[in-house]
Design a protein around this motif. Structure first.
Motif, PDB file in Angstrom:
ATOM      1  N   PRO A   1       0.838  -1.200   0.000  1.00  0.00           N
ATOM      2  CA  PRO A   1       0.000   0.000   0.000  1.00  0.00           C
ATOM      3  C   PRO A   1       0.874   1.253   0.000  1.00  0.00           C
TER       4      PRO A   1
ATOM      5  N   GLN B   1       1.371   5.578  -0.708  1.00  0.00           N
ATOM      6  CA  GLN B   1       0.870   6.942  -0.866  1.00  0.00           C
ATOM      7  C   GLN B   1       1.977   7.785  -1.493  1.00  0.00           C
TER       8      GLN B   1
ATOM      9  N   SER C   1       0.174  -1.832  -6.562  1.00  0.00           N
ATOM     10  CA  SER C   1      -0.540  -1.838  -5.285  1.00  0.00           C
ATOM     11  C   SER C   1      -2.049  -1.773  -5.500  1.00  0.00           C
ATOM     12  N   THR C   2      -2.775  -2.579  -4.747  1.00  0.00           N
ATOM     13  CA  THR C   2      -4.243  -2.504  -4.797  1.00  0.00           C
ATOM     14  C   THR C   2      -4.755  -1.327  -3.980  1.00  0.00           C
ATOM     15  N   ILE C   3      -3.930  -0.836  -3.063  1.00  0.00           N
ATOM     16  CA  ILE C   3      -4.259   0.363  -2.286  1.00  0.00           C
ATOM     17  C   ILE C   3      -3.187   1.394  -2.595  1.00  0.00           C
ATOM     18  N   LYS C   4      -3.564   2.464  -3.273  1.00  0.00           N
ATOM     19  CA  LYS C   4      -2.588   3.499  -3.595  1.00  0.00           C
ATOM     20  C   LYS C   4      -3.282   4.850  -3.671  1.00  0.00           C
ATOM     21  N   GLU C   5      -2.566   5.875  -3.242  1.00  0.00           N
ATOM     22  CA  GLU C   5      -3.090   7.239  -3.248  1.00  0.00           C
ATOM     23  C   GLU C   5      -2.062   8.159  -3.893  1.00  0.00           C
TER      24      GLU C   5
ATOM     25  N   PHE D   1      -3.452   8.064   6.141  1.00  0.00           N
ATOM     26  CA  PHE D   1      -3.099   6.867   5.367  1.00  0.00           C
ATOM     27  C   PHE D   1      -2.498   5.794   6.266  1.00  0.00           C
TER      28      PHE D   1
ATOM     29  N   ARG E   1      -4.139   2.107   7.382  1.00  0.00           N
ATOM     30  CA  ARG E   1      -3.460   0.829   7.085  1.00  0.00           C
ATOM     31  C   ARG E   1      -3.343  -0.021   8.341  1.00  0.00           C
TER      32      ARG E   1
ATOM     33  N   GLU F   1      -6.638  -1.669   9.547  1.00  0.00           N
ATOM     34  CA  GLU F   1      -7.086  -2.810   8.752  1.00  0.00           C
ATOM     35  C   GLU F   1      -6.044  -3.922   8.795  1.00  0.00           C
TER      36      GLU F   1
ATOM     37  N   VAL G   1      -2.310  -6.029   3.991  1.00  0.00           N
ATOM     38  CA  VAL G   1      -2.682  -6.374   2.621  1.00  0.00           C
ATOM     39  C   VAL G   1      -1.475  -7.012   1.938  1.00  0.00           C
TER      40      VAL G   1
END
Length: 578
Positions: free
Chosen positions: A215, A217, A241-245, A272, A276, A279, A282
């Motif tokens: 993940p 950012q 990444s499946t989670i990216k900002e 951010f 992470r 949760e 990931v």
């Protein structure tokens, strides 16, 4: 704040600062990486201003910077510094009791490129990665400056380039400007090798960012005078990444997390990281990447024939013809054409690194062949193999285990026999295996030449036969797989091999395995070189380091440490059977 040092991979002690969690037991560790020319004290405000009181913060002074030793602005290589980072995080985990998924990294500028390269090359399953204005492409302003520095370095060796950046172009914050100008630990010079290798690593990581699944950012300063923002956007677009900002901060200068209005950036970082850790970790499962994934797509493109009438098809046809012609004069090229460029015979020739051919011209062609970047990487892989075999022997001896070695696809066995010869201890048993009768014959000859017939044997065997590997006697305590798995795209074959090794090794035994997460000449290899499999095209499907590590972990092994060459091509890893 606590000041400490840790011993890096070469024994050099690097300085770092620690801010323990204010809440008592730390929920995780946040590693802060500073800009080039600076030091960990310049990011100290982040530990306070982020307000994440249940985290421990760590900030180092990178080698050659701040209070860490070394010539100012210098490191033996950019990869050397990336490995420093790997050692730093390992030290933090060991002393702080953190697992890898309890670690987050917040990095700026050059530090952000270090962090991205580390995540790409070493595949740590960290919880989060925050990159602020990564220096993927530094603005040198002077035309052809990079080319000039490269030429001057080639002629004169390493030189030092002074930074042109003034504090007022880094931030709008008057206090940060004043502290920058008066800080005695900030140094202007950067070694030419680090500057040039920074560009090379950045290019590789940006292009191959699909390999990064952590993940992530990305913070981009909207008015950055120091680095170009286009590669930052390309990096984000390529991220796996499946989670990216991605956040663009209008008006911000290069010191993104030290800007006058940095609260806007730090708010995003805080949210951010908190999200992470709120949760579950990931982790993208890559064990089916041979069925569907970007490396499979890449291999399929390389396997697609080109029309001889197309410009590219004609170019590669000429390249193949020139290689065959070169084989009339160069012994190395002739060996590759005859046995396959991925064969044990070719690799043994590359290891010897002695130019041979028809007359001076033939030897010149052979030297050019041997100095190809892939073969240089192969020879560096051999050095890393020898290093980790020594580390493995030391660990086994410390644990009171016998030294029994198995190499399941040894080629001619040169690298194993060379490694053993350099150690001050003689193993109890060495069993070398290979599927090629030529390799078995040559390997037995090498064993006889070195007077090792009393402890070493070389047999023909299938490295993917689960039952055969599981039943090897005497049971090995160190298994070696070098340069094999990279040649086969199907993960089912790799899993069968690793399953046999897992069954054949007792807990506490060790495995050394290699990988190839990157290669700058994949198309040339696929279009122009042949493999040992009946003269077929040598088409490789790259495995990211994360994919390779996951296959090894699924078989019951725990990765301990890793080596990688400075070009990012070949890795060598040591794992323990658990």
């Amino acid at each position: 704040m606590i000041e400490s040092v840790f011993a890096s991979h070469d024994g050099v002690e690097l300085f770092y600062r620690t801010w323990p969690a204010r809440s008592g037991t730390a929920k995780g560790a946040i590693v802060l990486l500073h800009r080039g020319h600076e030091h960990g004290g310049r990011v100290a405000h982040i530990a306070e201003e982020l307000g994440l009181d249940d985290f421990a913060f760590y900030a180092w002074d990178a080698r050659g910077n701040g209070r860490s030793p070394g010539e100012r602005g210098y490191s033996p290589s950019f990869a050397h510094s990336v490995r420093d980072l790997d050692c730093f995080v390992r030290h933090i985990r060991e002393t702080g009791g953190f697992t890898m998924d309890q670690v987050a990294v917040v990095a700026q500028s050059v530090g952000a490129v270090l962090a991205a390269t580390w995540v790409h090359d070493y595949a740590p399953d960290i919880r989060a990665l925050v990159l602020a204005s990564p220096a993927f492409d530094v603005k040198l302003y002077v035309p052809f400056a990079k080319e000039g520095i490269a030429l001057w370095q080639k002629l004169k060796g390493t030189i030092f380039v002074n930074s042109y950046v003034k504090a007022r172009f880094l931030t709008h914050d008057p206090e940060r400007i004043a502290s920058f100008e008066s800080d005695p630990l900030i140094t202007r010079p950067i070694a030419s090798n680090i500057l040039l290798e920074l560009y090379e690593a950045a290019d590789r990581v940006v292009v191959d960012a699909r390999a990064i699944t952590v993940p992530t950012q990305l913070l981009i300063s909207g008015s950055d005078f120091v680095v170009r923002y286009q590669p930052q956007h390309r990096f984000f677009e390529n991220l796996g990444s499946t989670i990216k900002e991605r956040h663009v901060l209008p008006g911000f200068y290069h010191d993104t997390l030290g800007e006058r209005d940095r609260a806007k950036a730090l708010d995003k970082v805080r949210a951010f990281i908190a999200a992470r850790f709120d949760e579950s970790p990931v982790v993208v499962d890559l064990r089916q990447a041979h069925v569907a994934g970007y490396s499979r797509d890449e291999a399929d493109r390389l396997a697609t024939p080109l029309s001889i009438t197309s410009p590219r098809g004609f170019y590669w046809a000429l390249t193949r013809a020139s290689i065959r012609f070169g084989g009339l004069f160069s012994n190395g090229i002739r060996t590759g054409v005859r046995t396959g460029f991925d064969s044990g015979s070719t690799l043994d020739y590359v290891y010897e690194d002695e130019a041979r051919g028809l007359g001076p011209g033939g030897r010149l062609i052979d030297r050019q062949f041997l100095d190809a970047i892939g073969w240089r990487g192969i020879r560096q892989r051999k050095i890393h193999l020898e290093d980790l075999i020594g580390v493995a022997f030391g660990r086994l001896r410390a644990a009171g285990k016998p030294l029994r070695v198995l190499d399941i696809a040894a080629g001619h066995g040169r690298y194993i026999l060379d490694a053993v010869a350099k150690l001050d201890v003689r193993p109890e048993n060495i069993r070398l295996q290979d599927y090629s009768p030529i390799n078995v014959d040559r390997g037995n000859a090498l064993i006889a030449e070195r007077g090792l017939k009393d402890i070493a044997t070389f047999q023909r065997a299938d490295a993917f036969n689960t039952a055969g590997l599981a039943s090897v006697e005497p049971r090995p305590t160190l298994a070696v797989v070098s340069g094999l798995y990279e040649l086969f795209p199907d993960n089912a074959m790799i899993e069968a091999s690793l399953r046999g090794l897992s069954q054949g090794l007792e807990p506490g035994s060790l495995l050394i395995y290699t990988g190839q997460p990157w290669h700058p000449q994949l198309e040339m290899i696929a279009r122009a070189l042949t493999s040992h499999r009946g003269g077929e095209a040598w088409i490789m499907r790259r495995r990211t380091q994360q994919e390779m590590d996951q296959l090894v972990a699924a078989a019951g092994f725990r990765k301990i440490e890793q080596r990688i060459d400075k070009w990012g091509i070949f890795t060598v890893s040591l794992a323990e059977r658990i």
